[in-house]
Design an enzyme around this catalytic site. Structure first.
Site: not given
Length: 366
Positions: A42, A125, A143
């Site tokens: 991520e 996020y 996102d």
DNA sequence: AACACGTGGGG
DNA sequence: TCCCCAAGTGT
């Protein structure tokens, strides 16, 4: 108008997850739900495309298989692992986060989005992504894909460049996402956003959820999401000094704060900081650079202009034009020099930004 | 709330 | 060449 009642929501969830089960991408970080794997992927994927990330992710896991390996790694090795990915503070924050986990959390990840967001480098996020994918928490991961997909499905016209807009989407998505497969749902939205529901050339006609896409049904797909644009990069003039001391190249490490923090380059000097007159000649420029070396580094530089095209490099907010200067410095002990002399064969050990690669290429240093 | 912070790809 | 976009966060 599509009415998003309970039945529509169920229908949408099943349609999306069925598609994801069939067509979801097989990516290296999807082989398990280890929080470490989810986290690293991520962070790498922030503002960076999947195709770019894949080889970096594989190598990163090879070099740093666990949180502890990351926490204890030399920073130069970390930056080397990140070299070329950009936004280098991401990896330095990751190491701080790893150290924080070991020191203050007994090596155990917080399992809620709020708990995760308290860690360095993890914002709303990433917290949502880790909480939903690794810990099965029913929280959204908002996102760019989620903004694009849901702004079109629901015709939300709030400006996604504004921080407060996030809440609008978080609320909408929380109502729509399933509580049994939150991680798969969030990832399915991302896959959808990077396949059928792209920004420029969407292929909604073939999208599995086109019948839920109000903007598409209204022929207004490209109007979403609404986003104010950013200012153009500001031009900045630099000189780069390719200086040799014997068989070594002079390299400096950038400050830990600001752009390209802790990465290595040849000395880069903002032309503005040389205090040149409007009508300065090449000789004036070289004299100013020589004076700069003496003042800042206590080094005696013999400089000459390299007859090469300037290097240009555009960042998100700055456009650099870099004139190249060559030269030699008298052998010295470098006590006052915030860098070091490096043999050509050793240069690849240093983490360097792309702009430095361009400078060496232009000057044919290989 | 704006702005800093990298790089590569596509039109 | 230029603009926008790509799984954002910190200040």
């Amino acid at each position: 108008m599509i009415e998003w009642n309970a039945a529509t929501i169920k229908d949408f969830q099943h349609t999306l997850l069925d598609w994801y089960d069939q067509e979801g991408r097989d990516l290296p970080w999807r082989h398990d739900h280890e929080p470490y794997h989810v986290w690293v992927s991520e962070i790498m994927l922030q503002q960076t495309q999947v195709q770019t990330v894949i080889p970096y992710y594989e190598r990163f896991m090879d070099w740093f298989p666990t949180v502890a390996d990351l926490a204890n790694a030399p920073e130069a090795r970390l930056l080397k692992a990140w070299e070329g990915l950009g936004y280098y503070s991401r990896v330095r924050n990751m190491q701080r986060c790893a150290q924080q986990l070991l020191a203050d959390y007994d090596g155990q990840w917080p399992q809620t989005a709020a708990g995760l967001e308290a860690l360095v480098g993890i914002g709303p996020y990433t917290a949502g992504a880790i909480a939903s994918i690794a810990f099965n928490q029913p929280v959204p991961a908002v996102d760019g894909n989620a903004y694009r997909v849901f702004s079109r499905l629901l015709k939300i016209d709030d400006d996604i460049a504004k921080p407060q807009t996030r809440q609008v989407f978080e609320q909408a998505i929380t109502r729509i996402m399933p509580h049994d497969r939150p991680g798969d749902f969030n990832q399915a939205i991302m896959d959808l956003g990077s396949s059928y529901m792209t920004a420029r050339q969407p292929d909604t006609a073939h999208s599995p959820v086109k019948r839920f896409n109000q903007a598409y049904l209204d022929g207004q797909e490209l109007a979403y999401p609404v986003k104010t644009k950013k200012p153009r990069p500001k031009p900045v003039a630099y000189v780069a000094v390719l200086a040799q001391m014997g068989d070594q190249w002079l390299m400096v490490q950038r400050p830990s704060t600001g752009m390209l923090g802790n990465l290595w380059t040849v000395p880069l000097i903002k032309v503005d900081e040389l205090d040149l007159e409007e009508d300065a000649s090449t000789a004036d420029l070289l004299a100013a650079v020589t004076a700069y070396f003496k003042r800042e580094y206590r080094l005696i530089l013999t400089a000459k202009m390299l007859k090469l095209r300037p290097v240009t490099h555009t960042f998100t907010h700055q456009k650099w034009t870099i004139q190249l200067i060559g030269g030699q410095v008298q052998p010295a002990d470098l006590a006052y020099f915030a860098g070091k002399g490096v043999l050509l064969a050793e240069l690849d050990q240093l983490p360097m930004p792309k702009v430095q690669e361009k400078i060496f290429n232009r000057a044919n240093v290989h």
